[in-house]
Design an enzyme around this catalytic site. Structure first.
Site, PDB file in Angstrom:
ATOM      1  N   GLY A   1     -29.810  37.960 -15.843  1.00  0.00           N
ATOM      2  CA  GLY A   1     -30.748  38.956 -15.649  1.00  0.00           C
ATOM      3  C   GLY A   1     -31.574  39.049 -15.390  1.00  0.00           C
ATOM      4  O   GLY A   1     -31.719  40.460 -14.758  1.00  0.00           O
TER       5      GLY A   1
ATOM      6  N   ILE B   1     -30.394  32.407 -20.744  1.00  0.00           N
ATOM      7  CA  ILE B   1     -29.811  33.592 -19.967  1.00  0.00           C
ATOM      8  C   ILE B   1     -29.255  32.592 -18.352  1.00  0.00           C
ATOM      9  O   ILE B   1     -29.337  33.208 -16.804  1.00  0.00           O
ATOM     10  CB  ILE B   1     -30.618  34.712 -19.146  1.00  0.00           C
TER      11      ILE B   1
ATOM     12  N   THR C   1     -30.487  29.678 -17.838  1.00  0.00           N
ATOM     13  CA  THR C   1     -31.411  28.731 -17.952  1.00  0.00           C
ATOM     14  C   THR C   1     -31.341  27.271 -18.452  1.00  0.00           C
ATOM     15  O   THR C   1     -32.263  26.141 -18.154  1.00  0.00           O
ATOM     16  CB  THR C   1     -32.389  29.655 -18.180  1.00  0.00           C
TER      17      THR C   1
ATOM     18  N   GLY D   1     -40.628  32.373 -22.584  1.00  0.00           N
ATOM     19  CA  GLY D   1     -39.812  32.056 -23.397  1.00  0.00           C
ATOM     20  C   GLY D   1     -39.788  30.751 -23.954  1.00  0.00           C
ATOM     21  O   GLY D   1     -39.623  30.609 -24.793  1.00  0.00           O
TER      22      GLY D   1
ATOM     23  N   ARG E   1     -46.071  20.782 -18.833  1.00  0.00           N
ATOM     24  CA  ARG E   1     -44.692  19.748 -19.354  1.00  0.00           C
ATOM     25  C   ARG E   1     -43.270  20.472 -18.808  1.00  0.00           C
ATOM     26  O   ARG E   1     -43.346  21.793 -19.479  1.00  0.00           O
ATOM     27  CB  ARG E   1     -44.750  19.506 -21.013  1.00  0.00           C
TER      28      ARG E   1
ATOM     29  N   ASN F   1     -37.462  19.820 -19.654  1.00  0.00           N
ATOM     30  CA  ASN F   1     -35.833  19.070 -18.688  1.00  0.00           C
ATOM     31  C   ASN F   1     -35.944  19.471 -17.539  1.00  0.00           C
ATOM     32  O   ASN F   1     -35.582  20.213 -16.723  1.00  0.00           O
ATOM     33  CB  ASN F   1     -34.660  20.058 -19.702  1.00  0.00           C
ATOM     34  N   PRO F   2     -36.146  17.930 -16.687  1.00  0.00           N
ATOM     35  CA  PRO F   2     -36.020  18.173 -14.929  1.00  0.00           C
ATOM     36  C   PRO F   2     -34.467  18.799 -14.566  1.00  0.00           C
ATOM     37  O   PRO F   2     -34.903  19.619 -13.921  1.00  0.00           O
ATOM     38  CB  PRO F   2     -35.800  16.380 -15.120  1.00  0.00           C
TER      39      PRO F   2
ATOM     40  N   LYS G   1     -45.853  25.552 -19.432  1.00  0.00           N
ATOM     41  CA  LYS G   1     -46.286  26.891 -18.914  1.00  0.00           C
ATOM     42  C   LYS G   1     -45.274  27.740 -18.105  1.00  0.00           C
ATOM     43  O   LYS G   1     -45.789  29.118 -17.755  1.00  0.00           O
ATOM     44  CB  LYS G   1     -46.820  26.678 -17.504  1.00  0.00           C
TER      45      LYS G   1
ATOM     46  N   GLU H   1     -40.823  31.953 -13.127  1.00  0.00           N
ATOM     47  CA  GLU H   1     -40.488  32.509 -11.673  1.00  0.00           C
ATOM     48  C   GLU H   1     -41.810  32.310 -10.563  1.00  0.00           C
ATOM     49  O   GLU H   1     -41.999  32.757  -9.895  1.00  0.00           O
ATOM     50  CB  GLU H   1     -41.581  34.050 -12.586  1.00  0.00           C
TER      51      GLU H   1
END
Ligand SMILES: Cc1cc2nc3c(=O)[nH]c(=O)nc-3n(C[C@H](O)[C@H](O)[C@H](O)COP(=O)(O)OP(=O)(O)OC[C@H]3O[C@@H](n4cnc5c(N)ncnc54)[C@H](O)[C@@H]3O)c2cc1C
Ligand code: SF4
Lengths: 327, 696
Positions: free
Chosen positions: B231, B458, B460, B501, B580, B583-584, B653, B657
């Site tokens: 999106g 979406i 991610t 999110g 933090r 999930n790497p 955080k 983006e």
């Protein structure tokens, strides 16, 4: 999308006969260009005559040392063909510089030669385009024309031919074998494509319904030293911003023979005869190559957004020939 | 939170379903008696429909109906005038949807659309943004609610007095979001209730909008968005496709599937506005900034105001005693611009971080060092200390990993054959915010748990991240947790957008899990299901307003062909400080995805508008170039361990983006270093660089 019928002819004669009988029929190769244009409403055939099952899918070495390439040979197969790779590297490179792996697996030799321009106005039925709708005007002439022609355009159309393959074939003096309603015919590629003139909707000199059955490469030992250079706006999967197909035959440092053709500059693959003339018989140097390109481009008339094609074409001419000269 | 699932590289939960093709997207749900909608765009820019002739379309095989302003079901007006579709004859931009054809097959609907004949009265139009446009005005605020202009100190005096100055204007074109899955919807009405399977970034918000438009109670609308093929912001709210599908389904009284075509994504779904940005920087001879001014111009439509917060980045990034930012807009006869990955920060950082590079050159200071010298612990805008600010740490670690030390600052100082090689750097920052959310956690008698939150994945990895957070909050291994997201029937949650999110949803998930553990504390194992709910509205609303930001540093090496002007990326490296990392694996994809999109912005993408037609003519992926894999030879993303207790319970955080911010500037700065040419108008294509050697 317009509903259409699908026809799979048993042989070449039947394919040609269907097109003669049906005013709105079209041949279907890999469909990678035609089907897109059908979805967009740019082409609206009633009948698709699928030529991909015709026995035109072989590459044949000819007794004279030339090569006949069937019209339905897929671009990927042609690029990988050992004889092509060895004897006509310019052809393999042009093919591999085009589109993407998936598209090349589908695209046919015949369809590639007859793919339509990528002019954005041609592809949008909401815009004026003489090629799509004769008499409606040419939106590109004063519109977004960065990708379009610098040579041989007319007020009626400034489109370019998008094929990389065709540029290589133009340099190799290829003969296009077609089958028309009244039988087979050979046409040198230099006479196959038309300038836009007042009828940009007519792109070739063959009659409507002509089926390309093969292209024939004449023997050209010098083509072993040949290359295709393509410059594009991203690293892969983009049409040419400029391209050059080159064959160079040196006798010592003197140019015995040379073949040059340009892509992305004109309505047809542009055979650079003047540049060849300027090179032939002279000792090769990058400066000579630059002068040769200048001679070819002397009559260019860039449009508002595509003046860069002149220095670009010049630069790749020099680079391609210099590379060949030192190889 | 106990150390456990969070921080571990779990593969995406739905990965197997996606690669085997069983994961269903919006128009892939099998529905009995379904029909197909085709959206008809207006053929004029500005005008009024005087006649709609549907006879030919209706006579075409398979066509069931043609909806237009004369016969479509009525909508209730709301704030989003872009969604006021098929309600009135006015046309506000080319491509605005003016009709929908519904047919028994997709092809029949498309053919029907061609046969709808619409007459218009047209008027003159204006579709090109210029810095002297007579329509320039000052909006009340910029997105989402920032002041339009800010000023502190005396910029003019500060600028005039400084020994080192930069005054440069940067231009960015329209950029178009092209998620793999277009905006697409399957809409069904049953007994006055509306069910849509829709491709969006927030099913709760789409539910609310549809309820409002169709004058229904919220519980009569259900929006399902299980899997969404991207999106980038463009699906942040309900958009035309879902409204048109719902209108059409109601009109024909059968389910309707409607998906936009690739061509139709260029405009009506929103796009990143073109910008014209003048940046002036002044510094002392040590490179310490004394005055900063950023004046941004962008466009909006005539029907809805969208004020990109372009210069907001500049308010908090670097300190100086004299500062000014302004935003001006022009209302053009164009579709309303909308969110595209890091709206505001992305174009704004391109301009500011380019200007910082120009300042580094003007002051003769290394651009990494220049940024370090202008770091600040206190937000220059709010005057309060940042909750955490690790810009300098990112710059240092990035410089070290990239091998920045010893760089010769002179342009054209490196060459490899025909290639001119250059390196560039840029800072990056993005606000770390949270929105209210709700969630539930349920303990089942078999010892498993169910956690529900209407989050959206979406692409991610959000589903997997919530599952990890839930497991840790419940204090159980994740294998015992089932996570459900992507359905407005689940507890209300905010959109997957604004990098908010994960922070917002996890907050509610953690609170629900804590409440459940509280409930379970006294009794033994539950005999029936036990559920706890959480709603973070009060807690989020009560959070002190502190400057919270993620930071990053972008490093780029390019090579430029001296003869042809082609620019190629050798390598790109980013280091980020974003709280933090849950999930790497999925974090890395977000970061390198953002960086790649920034590269695309710098070198490739450009919406080409034709003023005569008022629309973007290169509206497909063959002519609107997006960076491809072959353009990204090497890309690396790293992050710092960062703990910030002033954020949210999960300590995150947001990473969606930050990866794009600054990336385009780093590329542009590297091109300048390679060539000595400062291209201030994106994209940097070969025609802007050709002529570097005597060959061309
Ligand atoms: C995204 C994209 C990127 C591309 N990039 C490039 C590129 O970089 N360089 C490049 O050169 N090309 C590129 N292409 C174009 C591609 O090479 C052509 O689409 C392909 O070669 C067409 O071959 P086809 O067999 O699929 O033709 P079709 O689509 O089947 O047919 C094309 C035309 O040829 C006619 N035709 C087909 N076969 C015959 C025949 N035997 N006799 C007479 N008429 C026939 C059809 O009627 C139709 O008019 C790209 C295409 C796409 C979609
Ligand atoms: S250049 Fe040719 S193809 Fe393009 S709009 Fe003009 S007439 Fe049509």
């Amino acid at each position: 999308m317009k509903a259409f019928r699908y026809h799979r002819p048993a042989n070449v004669a039947e394919a040609v006969a269907v097109l003669a009988a049906e005013p709105q029929a079209a041949y279907l190769g890999g469909g990678t260009n035609l089907v897109d244009l059908m979805k967009l409403g740019v082409q609206r055939p009633d009948v698709l005559v699928d030529v991909t099952r015709l026995p035109l899918d072989t590459v044949e070495e000819l007794p004279d040392g030339g090569l006949r390439i069937g019209a339905t040979v897929r671009n990927s197969d042609l690029a990988a063909h050992p004889v092509v790779r060895r004897a006509y590297p310019v052809l393999a490179r042009a093919l591999l510089a085009a589109a993407s792996g998936q598209l090349r697996n589908m695209a046919t030799t015949g369809g590639n030669l007859l793919q339509r321009t990528r002019c954005v106005y041609f592809q949008d039925t909401g815009k004026a385009c003489n090629k799509r709708e004769p008499g409606s005007g040419c939106a590109a002439l004063h519109g977004q024309n960065r990708d379009l022609a610098v040579l041989d355009w007319s007020e009626q159309c400034v489109a370019t031919h998008p094929s990389d393959l065709a540029v290589a074939l133009a340099a190799l003096d290829t003969v296009v074998e077609v089958h028309e309603a009244d039988g087979p015919r050979d046409i040198p590629i230099a006479e196959f494509y038309r300038s836009p003139g007042t009828h940009p909707e007519r792109e070739t000199t063959v009659a409507r319904g002509a089926l390309i059955t093969a292209v024939r490469l004449p023997p050209l030992p010098a083509a072993r030293r040949s290359t295709y250079l393509k410059v594009r706006d991203r690293a892969s999967f983009a049409f040419a911003a400029g391209s050059v197909a080159a064959v160079l035959d040196l006798d010592g440092d003197v140019v015995r023979d040379v073949r040059l053709a340009y892509g992305a500059v004109a309505h047809r693959p542009w055979r650079a005869y003047r540049a060849e003339e300027a090179l032939r018989g002279r000792p090769f140097s990058p400066e000579l190559a630059a002068r040769a390109a200048d001679a070819e481009l002397a009559e260019a008339r860039p449009l508002r957004h595509n003046g860069f094609k002149l220095p670009l074409t010049r630069a790749i001419t020099v680079r391609a020939l210099t590379e060949l000269a030192s190889s | 939170m106990s150390a456990g699932a969070v921080g571990r590289a779990y593969p995406r939960l739905e990965g197997p379903a996606k690669v085997t093709g069983t994961a269903r997207y919006a128009v892939e749900y099998p529905v009995d008696g379904v029909s197909y909608g085709w959206a008809v765009p207006s053929a004029v820019v500005r005008g009024r429909i005087t006649r709609v002739d549907t006879a030919q379309a209706l006579a075409s095989p398979g066509v069931l109906a043609v909806l237009h302003h004369g016969n479509a079901p009525r909508l209730t007006p709301g704030p989003q005038t872009e969604l006021w579709l098929l309600q009135e004859p006015a046309v506000h931009y080319r491509g605005q949807y003016v009709a929908v054809v519904v047919a028994t097959s997709l092809e029949a609907a498309r053919e029907g659309a061609r046969l709808v004949h619409i007459d218009y009265d047209t008027g003159p139009h204006s579709t090109v943004l210029t810095d002297d446009h007579p329509g320039l005005y000052k909006p009340d605020h910029v997105n989402p609610s920032y002041p339009t202009d800010t000023a502190e100190g005396d910029f003019d005096a500060g600028y005039a007095a400084a020994p080192v100055r930069v005054d440069a204007t940067y231009r960015t074109p329209a950029y178009h979001n092209n998620p793999m899955e277009p905006h697409a919807t399957t809409a069904q009405w049953r007994d006055g209730r509306l069910l849509v399977h829709d491709s969006n970034q927030g099913a709760s918000s789409v539910q609310a909008t549809l309820a409002e438009l169709f004058a229904l109670p919220a519980e009569s609308v259900r929006v399902v968005a299980q899997h969404v093929g991207g999106g980038f912001g463009s699906k942040g709210y309900a958009k035309a496709a879902v409204v048109l599908a719902a209108l059409a389904a109601r009109h024909v009284d059968r389910p309707v599937k409607l998906a936009l075509t690739r061509q139709q994504l260029f405009g009506p779904i929103g796009y990143r506005t073109p910008t014209i940005q003048r940046v002036r920087l002044a510094a002392d001879t040590d490179g310490r900034l004394t005055a900063i001014c950023h004046d941004a111009i962008s466009q909006t439509s005539t029907i809805q105001e969208f004020a990109e917060q372009t210069a907001v980045y500049t308010r908090s990034m670097y300190a100086a005693p004299h500062r000014r930012t302004t935003h001006r807009l022009v209302r053009l006869d164009v579709p309303t611009p909308f969110w595209m990955r890091a709206p505001g920060e992305c174009p704004g950082a391109y301009a500011l971080e380019s200007a910082m590079d120009e300042l580094a050159v003007a002051a003769g200071i290394d651009p990494v060092e220049l940024r370090i010298r202008n770091d600040t612990d206190v937000d220059p805008d709010q005057g309060r200390a940042f909750t955490s600010r690790n810009l300098v740490a990112c710059l240092r670690e990035g410089a070290q990993r990239f091998g920045w030390a010893g760089r010769d600052p002179s342009p054209r100082s490196r060459r490899d054959g025909r290639w001119l090689i250059g390196t560039g750097v840029a800072g990056s920052s993005y606000p770390a915010r949270s929105r209210p959310s709700s969630a539930t956690a349920t303990a089942r008698p078999d010892g498993s748990f169910l956690v529900q939150v209407n989050a959206t994945d979406i692409g991610t990895g959000a589903r997997t991240a919530m599952w990890q957070v839930a497991a840790d909050a419940l204090g159980v291994p994740p294998e015992r947790v089932e996570i459900r997201i992507g359905d407005s029937a689940l507890p209300t949650a905010p959109v997957a957008g604004g990098s908010m999110g994960t922070s917002s949803w996890s907050w509610a998930v953690i609170r629900a899990a804590q409440a459940l553990r509280e409930k379970l504390r006294d009794g033994g194992p539950p005999t029936g299901e036990v559920t706890a709910e959480a709603d973070t509205t009060e807690e989020v609303g009560g959070q002190p307003a502190l400057p919270r930001y993620a930071y990053g540093a972008q490093f780029v090496e390019v090579r430029v062909d001296a003869d042809t002007g082609e620019v190629r990326l050798n390598r790109m490296l980013g280091v980020f400080a974003a709280g933090r990392v849950v999930n790497p694996t999925t974090a890395r994809s977000q970061l390198i995805g953002g960086m790649t999109m920034g590269l695309s912005m710098a070198l490739h993408e450009e919406g080409l508008l034709d003023e005569r037609y008022g629309d973007w003519v290169n509206h497909d992926l063959a002519t609107y170039h997006i960076t491809g894999c072959a353009d990204v030879e090497s890309i690396e993303a790293y992050w710092l361990d960062e703990r910030d207790d002033e954020l949210n319970p999960a300590g995150v955080k947001g990473i969606g983006e930050i990866g794009i911010v600054g990336a385009a500037a780093a590329v542009a700065n590297a091109v300048h270093h390679a060539t000595g040419v400062r291209v201030r108008e994106l994209p940097i294509r070969l025609d802007k660089l050709i002529g570097l050697s005597d060959l061309a």
